[in-house]
Design a protein around this motif. Structure first.
Motif, PDB file in Angstrom:
ATOM      1  N   LEU A  14       0.817  -1.216   0.000  1.00 42.15           N
ATOM      2  CA  LEU A  14       0.000   0.000   0.000  1.00 42.15           C
ATOM      3  C   LEU A  14       0.852   1.268   0.000  1.00 42.15           C
ATOM      4  CD1 LEU A  14      -2.781   1.338   0.095  1.00 42.15           C
ATOM      5  CD2 LEU A  14      -2.683   1.159   2.589  1.00 42.15           C
ATOM      6  N   TRP A  15       1.928   1.287   0.774  1.00 45.02           N
ATOM      7  CA  TRP A  15       2.760   2.495   0.845  1.00 45.02           C
ATOM      8  C   TRP A  15       3.485   2.745  -0.470  1.00 45.02           C
ATOM      9  CZ3 TRP A  15       5.279   1.846   6.340  1.00 45.02           C
ATOM     10  CH2 TRP A  15       4.294   2.068   7.301  1.00 45.02           C
ATOM     11  N   VAL A  16       3.880   1.690  -1.135  1.00 48.41           N
ATOM     12  CA  VAL A  16       4.531   1.836  -2.445  1.00 48.41           C
ATOM     13  C   VAL A  16       3.525   2.395  -3.447  1.00 48.41           C
ATOM     14  CG1 VAL A  16       5.590   0.596  -4.378  1.00 48.41           C
ATOM     15  CG2 VAL A  16       6.260   0.053  -2.016  1.00 48.41           C
ATOM     16  N   LYS A  17       2.332   1.841  -3.461  1.00 46.48           N
ATOM     17  CA  LYS A  17       1.280   2.344  -4.358  1.00 46.48           C
ATOM     18  C   LYS A  17       0.996   3.814  -4.089  1.00 46.48           C
ATOM     19  CE  LYS A  17      -1.373  -1.867  -5.120  1.00 46.48           C
ATOM     20  NZ  LYS A  17      -2.645  -2.538  -4.878  1.00 46.48           N
ATOM     21  N   THR A  18       0.833   4.146  -2.840  1.00 46.84           N
ATOM     22  CA  THR A  18       0.532   5.534  -2.472  1.00 46.84           C
ATOM     23  C   THR A  18       1.663   6.461  -2.913  1.00 46.84           C
ATOM     24  OG1 THR A  18      -0.745   4.742  -0.582  1.00 46.84           O
ATOM     25  CG2 THR A  18      -0.079   7.058  -0.555  1.00 46.84           C
ATOM     26  N   ALA A  19       2.888   6.053  -2.664  1.00 46.98           N
ATOM     27  CA  ALA A  19       4.051   6.860  -3.061  1.00 46.98           C
ATOM     28  C   ALA A  19       4.086   7.053  -4.569  1.00 46.98           C
ATOM     29  CB  ALA A  19       5.336   6.194  -2.567  1.00 46.98           C
ATOM     30  N   LEU A  20       3.855   5.988  -5.313  1.00 45.18           N
ATOM     31  CA  LEU A  20       3.914   6.082  -6.779  1.00 45.18           C
ATOM     32  C   LEU A  20       2.725   6.848  -7.348  1.00 45.18           C
ATOM     33  CD1 LEU A  20       5.391   2.600  -7.707  1.00 45.18           C
ATOM     34  CD2 LEU A  20       6.549   4.824  -7.715  1.00 45.18           C
ATOM     35  N   TYR A  21       1.576   6.784  -6.710  1.00 46.28           N
ATOM     36  CA  TYR A  21       0.448   7.605  -7.155  1.00 46.28           C
ATOM     37  C   TYR A  21       0.784   9.083  -6.991  1.00 46.28           C
ATOM     38  CZ  TYR A  21      -2.590   3.477  -7.420  1.00 46.28           C
ATOM     39  OH  TYR A  21      -3.147   2.275  -7.744  1.00 46.28           O
ATOM     40  N   HIS A  22       1.355   9.424  -5.856  1.00 48.10           N
ATOM     41  CA  HIS A  22       1.781  10.812  -5.648  1.00 48.10           C
ATOM     42  C   HIS A  22       2.816  11.215  -6.706  1.00 48.10           C
ATOM     43  CE1 HIS A  22      -0.180  10.557  -1.715  1.00 48.10           C
ATOM     44  NE2 HIS A  22      -0.128  11.878  -1.706  1.00 48.10           N
ATOM     45  N   PHE A  23       3.747  10.323  -6.966  1.00 45.87           N
ATOM     46  CA  PHE A  23       4.770  10.595  -7.976  1.00 45.87           C
ATOM     47  C   PHE A  23       4.126  10.843  -9.339  1.00 45.87           C
ATOM     48  CE2 PHE A  23       7.819   9.446 -11.235  1.00 45.87           C
ATOM     49  CZ  PHE A  23       8.925  10.184 -10.849  1.00 45.87           C
ATOM     50  N   GLY A  24       3.174   9.997  -9.698  1.00 39.68           N
ATOM     51  CA  GLY A  24       2.500  10.155 -10.991  1.00 39.68           C
ATOM     52  C   GLY A  24       1.750  11.467 -11.102  1.00 39.68           C
ATOM     53  N   PHE A  25       1.074  11.846 -10.038  1.00 44.02           N
ATOM     54  CA  PHE A  25       0.338  13.115 -10.054  1.00 44.02           C
ATOM     55  C   PHE A  25       1.286  14.302 -10.169  1.00 44.02           C
ATOM     56  CE2 PHE A  25      -3.120  10.769  -7.590  1.00 44.02           C
ATOM     57  CZ  PHE A  25      -3.886  10.566  -8.733  1.00 44.02           C
ATOM     58  N   GLN A  26       2.397  14.268  -9.444  1.00 40.04           N
ATOM     59  CA  GLN A  26       3.317  15.393  -9.534  1.00 40.04           C
ATOM     60  C   GLN A  26       3.979  15.425 -10.906  1.00 40.04           C
ATOM     61  OE1 GLN A  26       6.866  15.698  -9.669  1.00 40.04           O
ATOM     62  NE2 GLN A  26       7.083  13.491  -9.861  1.00 40.04           N
TER      63      GLN A  26
ATOM     64  N   LEU B 207       2.881  18.809  -4.047  1.00 45.43           N
ATOM     65  CA  LEU B 207       2.879  17.377  -4.392  1.00 45.43           C
ATOM     66  C   LEU B 207       4.276  16.770  -4.341  1.00 45.43           C
ATOM     67  CD1 LEU B 207       0.208  16.891  -7.180  1.00 45.43           C
ATOM     68  CD2 LEU B 207       0.366  15.737  -4.978  1.00 45.43           C
ATOM     69  N   ILE B 208       5.293  17.535  -4.674  1.00 41.17           N
ATOM     70  CA  ILE B 208       6.669  17.020  -4.557  1.00 41.17           C
ATOM     71  C   ILE B 208       6.984  16.725  -3.095  1.00 41.17           C
ATOM     72  CG2 ILE B 208       9.122  17.563  -4.815  1.00 41.17           C
ATOM     73  CD1 ILE B 208       8.324  19.240  -7.303  1.00 41.17           C
ATOM     74  N   VAL B 209       6.606  17.637  -2.212  1.00 35.50           N
ATOM     75  CA  VAL B 209       6.844  17.422  -0.784  1.00 35.50           C
ATOM     76  C   VAL B 209       6.101  16.181  -0.297  1.00 35.50           C
ATOM     77  CG1 VAL B 209       6.461  18.386   1.524  1.00 35.50           C
ATOM     78  CG2 VAL B 209       7.402  19.831  -0.297  1.00 35.50           C
ATOM     79  N   LEU B 210       4.847  16.025  -0.707  1.00 30.15           N
ATOM     80  CA  LEU B 210       4.084  14.826  -0.317  1.00 30.15           C
ATOM     81  C   LEU B 210       4.710  13.560  -0.896  1.00 30.15           C
ATOM     82  CD1 LEU B 210       0.416  16.124  -0.658  1.00 30.15           C
ATOM     83  CD2 LEU B 210       1.624  15.495   1.454  1.00 30.15           C
TER      84      LEU B 210
END
Length: 157
Positions: free
Chosen positions: A75-87, A117-120
């Motif tokens: 879940l944390w990897v998915k969340t991190a990569l979703y944030h990455f994709g949005f930024q 979003l980069i910070v998140l």
């Protein structure tokens, strides 16, 4: 290790691809509209942007590849990569808004959102991999500089 290198290569390719596609919006006005704008004294020379962004996109891709290699099922990897994709999408959107649409104010709105979003993203990357988070620091610093530059260009024009 081989899987990790494959994930890194894929993510570097994606980041460079986004950068390449964004450059079309930039090139559409960098040699005409942009040269007519008043710019602050700290505006870097035009030749500097391509190598800096290339290095940043590579570092971003390596960072995201490291996170992905930890296992997308987590879940944390998915969340991190979703944030990455949005930024990454906002990164591309900034070029389209600022250069393509020639809208420095709305570019400023986009880049401030991008900074958040980069910070998140860094926060989530840090949970998964501290080294992946550290790799995003130059990107964060450059976007902070670009935000100030964007603001000054909007203010001067």
């Amino acid at each position: 290790m081989k899987r990790k290198l494959i994930y890194i290569a894929i993510m570097v390719g994606i980041c460079l691809g986004v950068g390449f596609l964004s450059s079309f919006a930039t090139q559409s006005s960098v040699n005409d509209w942009f040269v007519t704008l008043n710019k602050p004294s700290f505006n870097p020379p035009s030749w500097l942007f391509a190598p800096v962004w290339t290095a940043l996109y590579i570092m971003m891709g390596v960072s995201a590849g490291i996170v992905w290699a930890k296992g997308f099922h987590h879940l944390w990897v998915k969340t991190a990569l979703y944030h990455f994709g949005f930024q990454l999408l906002l990164n591309a959107a900034w070029s389209i808004v600022f250069f393509g649409f020639k809208q420095p104010f709305w570019g400023l709105v986009v880049i401030i959102t991008l900074l958040c979003l980069i910070v998140l993203t860094m926060r989530w990357f840090r949970i998964v991999s501290k080294s992946a988070s550290w790799l995003l620091i130059p990107y964060l610093l450059w976007v902070c500089f670009a935000t100030v530059l964007n603001y000054k260009i909007w203010e001067l024009n």
